[in-house]
Design a protein around this motif. Structure first.
Motif, PDB file in Angstrom:
ATOM      1  N   LEU A 142      80.380  82.236  42.237  1.00  0.00           N
ATOM      2  CA  LEU A 142      81.237  83.444  42.163  1.00  0.00           C
ATOM      3  C   LEU A 142      80.040  84.076  43.120  1.00  0.00           C
ATOM      4  O   LEU A 142      80.339  83.844  43.856  1.00  0.00           O
ATOM      5  CB  LEU A 142      82.238  84.486  40.619  1.00  0.00           C
ATOM      6  CG  LEU A 142      83.198  83.509  40.206  1.00  0.00           C
ATOM      7  CD1 LEU A 142      83.296  84.191  38.684  1.00  0.00           C
ATOM      8  CD2 LEU A 142      84.526  83.781  40.749  1.00  0.00           C
ATOM      9  N   SER A 143      80.126  85.480  42.308  1.00  0.00           N
ATOM     10  CA  SER A 143      79.415  86.344  43.077  1.00  0.00           C
ATOM     11  C   SER A 143      77.559  85.645  42.972  1.00  0.00           C
ATOM     12  O   SER A 143      77.007  86.491  44.466  1.00  0.00           O
ATOM     13  CB  SER A 143      79.006  87.727  42.228  1.00  0.00           C
ATOM     14  OG  SER A 143      80.301  88.491  42.484  1.00  0.00           O
ATOM     15  N   GLY A 144      77.830  84.437  42.062  1.00  0.00           N
ATOM     16  CA  GLY A 144      75.894  84.017  42.482  1.00  0.00           C
ATOM     17  C   GLY A 144      76.328  83.463  44.059  1.00  0.00           C
ATOM     18  O   GLY A 144      74.708  83.245  43.691  1.00  0.00           O
ATOM     19  N   ARG A 145      76.789  82.582  43.857  1.00  0.00           N
ATOM     20  CA  ARG A 145      76.964  82.377  45.556  1.00  0.00           C
ATOM     21  C   ARG A 145      75.998  82.897  46.762  1.00  0.00           C
ATOM     22  O   ARG A 145      75.582  82.784  47.309  1.00  0.00           O
ATOM     23  CB  ARG A 145      77.794  81.739  45.923  1.00  0.00           C
ATOM     24  CG  ARG A 145      79.195  82.565  46.431  1.00  0.00           C
ATOM     25  CD  ARG A 145      80.676  81.544  47.476  1.00  0.00           C
ATOM     26  NE  ARG A 145      81.636  82.531  47.972  1.00  0.00           N
ATOM     27  CZ  ARG A 145      82.252  83.324  47.037  1.00  0.00           C
ATOM     28  NH1 ARG A 145      81.821  83.363  45.997  1.00  0.00           N
ATOM     29  NH2 ARG A 145      83.112  84.475  47.886  1.00  0.00           N
ATOM     30  N   HIS A 146      76.292  84.494  46.621  1.00  0.00           N
ATOM     31  CA  HIS A 146      75.325  85.411  47.355  1.00  0.00           C
ATOM     32  C   HIS A 146      74.054  85.497  47.452  1.00  0.00           C
ATOM     33  O   HIS A 146      73.677  85.615  48.698  1.00  0.00           O
ATOM     34  CB  HIS A 146      76.670  86.757  47.246  1.00  0.00           C
ATOM     35  CG  HIS A 146      77.800  87.032  47.327  1.00  0.00           C
ATOM     36  ND1 HIS A 146      78.389  86.122  48.757  1.00  0.00           N
ATOM     37  CD2 HIS A 146      79.036  87.011  47.572  1.00  0.00           C
ATOM     38  CE1 HIS A 146      79.191  86.755  48.997  1.00  0.00           C
ATOM     39  NE2 HIS A 146      79.874  86.454  48.159  1.00  0.00           N
ATOM     40  N   PHE A 147      73.998  84.700  46.313  1.00  0.00           N
ATOM     41  CA  PHE A 147      72.044  85.258  46.014  1.00  0.00           C
ATOM     42  C   PHE A 147      71.150  83.935  46.603  1.00  0.00           C
ATOM     43  O   PHE A 147      70.010  85.288  46.826  1.00  0.00           O
ATOM     44  CB  PHE A 147      71.887  84.732  44.439  1.00  0.00           C
ATOM     45  CG  PHE A 147      72.660  85.546  43.480  1.00  0.00           C
ATOM     46  CD1 PHE A 147      73.651  87.544  43.529  1.00  0.00           C
ATOM     47  CD2 PHE A 147      72.517  85.832  42.320  1.00  0.00           C
ATOM     48  CE1 PHE A 147      74.147  88.040  43.137  1.00  0.00           C
ATOM     49  CE2 PHE A 147      73.022  86.860  41.274  1.00  0.00           C
ATOM     50  CZ  PHE A 147      74.045  87.474  41.558  1.00  0.00           C
ATOM     51  N   SER A 148      71.697  82.914  47.199  1.00  0.00           N
ATOM     52  CA  SER A 148      71.322  81.964  47.794  1.00  0.00           C
ATOM     53  C   SER A 148      70.913  82.485  48.896  1.00  0.00           C
ATOM     54  O   SER A 148      70.595  82.205  50.594  1.00  0.00           O
ATOM     55  CB  SER A 148      71.739  81.075  48.000  1.00  0.00           C
ATOM     56  OG  SER A 148      73.312  80.986  48.610  1.00  0.00           O
ATOM     57  N   ASP A 149      71.635  83.509  49.810  1.00  0.00           N
ATOM     58  CA  ASP A 149      71.182  84.896  50.578  1.00  0.00           C
ATOM     59  C   ASP A 149      70.328  85.353  50.961  1.00  0.00           C
ATOM     60  O   ASP A 149      69.735  85.584  52.309  1.00  0.00           O
ATOM     61  CB  ASP A 149      72.967  85.360  51.305  1.00  0.00           C
ATOM     62  CG  ASP A 149      73.877  84.195  51.625  1.00  0.00           C
ATOM     63  OD1 ASP A 149      73.481  83.127  51.951  1.00  0.00           O
ATOM     64  OD2 ASP A 149      74.710  84.564  51.230  1.00  0.00           O
ATOM     65  N   LEU A 150      69.702  84.996  49.439  1.00  0.00           N
ATOM     66  CA  LEU A 150      68.285  86.135  49.779  1.00  0.00           C
ATOM     67  C   LEU A 150      67.178  85.554  50.188  1.00  0.00           C
ATOM     68  O   LEU A 150      66.876  84.129  49.593  1.00  0.00           O
ATOM     69  CB  LEU A 150      68.452  86.805  48.789  1.00  0.00           C
ATOM     70  CG  LEU A 150      69.435  87.910  47.858  1.00  0.00           C
ATOM     71  CD1 LEU A 150      69.384  88.464  46.845  1.00  0.00           C
ATOM     72  CD2 LEU A 150      69.397  89.012  48.736  1.00  0.00           C
ATOM     73  N   GLU A 151      66.414  86.528  51.141  1.00  0.00           N
ATOM     74  CA  GLU A 151      65.246  85.784  51.185  1.00  0.00           C
ATOM     75  C   GLU A 151      64.230  86.733  50.896  1.00  0.00           C
ATOM     76  O   GLU A 151      63.879  87.660  50.996  1.00  0.00           O
ATOM     77  CB  GLU A 151      65.153  85.724  52.958  1.00  0.00           C
ATOM     78  CG  GLU A 151      66.049  84.180  53.029  1.00  0.00           C
ATOM     79  CD  GLU A 151      65.914  83.768  54.784  1.00  0.00           C
ATOM     80  OE1 GLU A 151      65.703  84.586  55.550  1.00  0.00           O
ATOM     81  OE2 GLU A 151      66.903  82.983  55.193  1.00  0.00           O
ATOM     82  N   ILE A 170      62.636  91.566  48.169  1.00  0.00           N
ATOM     83  CA  ILE A 170      62.528  89.834  47.773  1.00  0.00           C
ATOM     84  C   ILE A 170      60.707  89.809  47.421  1.00  0.00           C
ATOM     85  O   ILE A 170      60.208  90.172  48.622  1.00  0.00           O
ATOM     86  CB  ILE A 170      63.374  89.128  47.976  1.00  0.00           C
ATOM     87  CG1 ILE A 170      65.018  89.631  47.691  1.00  0.00           C
ATOM     88  CG2 ILE A 170      63.271  87.536  47.163  1.00  0.00           C
ATOM     89  CD1 ILE A 170      65.695  89.847  46.566  1.00  0.00           C
ATOM     90  N   ALA A 171      60.294  89.078  46.469  1.00  0.00           N
ATOM     91  CA  ALA A 171      58.715  89.195  45.917  1.00  0.00           C
ATOM     92  C   ALA A 171      58.864  87.495  46.492  1.00  0.00           C
ATOM     93  O   ALA A 171      58.527  86.413  46.277  1.00  0.00           O
ATOM     94  CB  ALA A 171      57.957  89.799  45.098  1.00  0.00           C
ATOM     95  N   ASP A 172      59.582  87.361  45.398  1.00  0.00           N
ATOM     96  CA  ASP A 172      59.527  85.551  44.235  1.00  0.00           C
ATOM     97  C   ASP A 172      60.851  84.800  44.339  1.00  0.00           C
ATOM     98  O   ASP A 172      61.985  85.107  44.117  1.00  0.00           O
ATOM     99  CB  ASP A 172      58.668  86.209  43.314  1.00  0.00           C
ATOM    100  CG  ASP A 172      57.934  84.279  43.399  1.00  0.00           C
ATOM    101  OD1 ASP A 172      58.430  83.148  43.422  1.00  0.00           O
ATOM    102  OD2 ASP A 172      57.655  83.748  41.791  1.00  0.00           O
ATOM    103  N   ILE A 173      60.936  83.462  44.800  1.00  0.00           N
ATOM    104  CA  ILE A 173      62.077  82.814  44.573  1.00  0.00           C
ATOM    105  C   ILE A 173      62.074  81.640  43.707  1.00  0.00           C
ATOM    106  O   ILE A 173      61.491  80.647  44.120  1.00  0.00           O
ATOM    107  CB  ILE A 173      62.991  82.035  45.656  1.00  0.00           C
ATOM    108  CG1 ILE A 173      63.410  83.920  46.870  1.00  0.00           C
ATOM    109  CG2 ILE A 173      63.879  81.723  45.316  1.00  0.00           C
ATOM    110  CD1 ILE A 173      64.078  83.186  48.221  1.00  0.00           C
TER     111      ILE A 173
END
Length: 237
Positions: A142-151, A170-173
């Motif tokens: 669901l909404s979590g799939r958009h998180f992987s778009d963050l860099e 965003i500082a760390d993944i």
């Protein structure tokens, strides 16, 4: 005889007290909520740790398979107008330009494992609040799939009910394999370093420290949608 009875009562009282203390430590120990579609989740795991309502799982997947897509973008002004409700100090939305605008709800009291099953909605994780950290949970289908778009370097904004906006970068993944995928108290393997952590150790790593924002969702591998956990950490600007 009287002393023997008193001794038994004393030992029984100690046993009851110890049991209550143990139950409290189990109930409130830190853990990593499940944020996947729930593959393989049994009723045993649902209580007390995983309390997400599974209603709509199938319906949402049907919508995705049909090719329909929820519009999660728009200008920040448009987004703010849709999520504000006048509540001061309550986070109502998270916005990333060109990526998403998602509504935020808070977990019900005493249900720190709850994760919303509504598309376009993110859940604020209650446990990190006591450490001054904002944790956001979403299912990876669901909404979590958009998180992987963050860099790293991307900026995100938290929108409060009164219209206040706080910006983060965003500082760390971090990515981890869950060695017991469907358990919130699983052990975890850091996919970058090979380091093994308990759920409590991982919680402290991503949900404690100086104030920051942590996004969490699950990583799917093959047919196992709870295979791993993705954490995206953003610092205030």
């Amino acid at each position: 005889m009287m002393r023997a009875r008193q001794k038994r009562r004393f030992l029984l009282a100690l046993l009851i007290l110890g049991s209550l203390i143990l139950q409290g430590s189990v109930q409130y120990r830190e853990f990593i909520p499940l944020s996947s579609g729930g593959s393989g989740i049994s009723s045993d795991i649902l209580n007390p740790y995983f309390l997400a309502n599974p209603v709509n799982f199938g319906a949402v997947r049907d919508i995705q398979q049909s090719g329909e897509e929820t519009d999660t973008k728009g200008t920040i002004n448009d987004f703010v107008s849709t999520v504000t409700d006048g509540e001061t100090g309550v986070i109502r939305g998270v916005y990333s330009e060109d990526n998403f605008g998602l509504q935020i709800i808070q977990q019900p009291n005493g249900k720190a494992g709850f994760v919303s099953t509504i598309e376009g909605v993110v859940t604020q994780f209650s446990m990190p609040n006591k450490y001054g950290i904002t944790g956001l949970l979403a299912h990876n289908y669901l909404s979590g799939r958009h998180f992987s778009d963050l860099e790293i370097g991307d900026k995100v904004k938290l929108v409060y009910g009164d219209g206040d906006i706080k910006e983060y970068q965003i500082a760390d993944i971090q990515r981890y394999q869950a060695l017991q995928p469907n358990l919130p108290n699983s052990q975890f393997l850091n996919l970058s370093t090979g380091e093994k952590l308990s759920a409590s150790q991982l919680f402290k790593r991503v949900y404690t420290g100086n104030h920051h924002l942590t996004f969490q969702t699950c990583i799917q591998e093959g047919s196992e949608d709870s295979w791993g956990r993705l954490f995206i950490i953003a610092n205030p600007i």
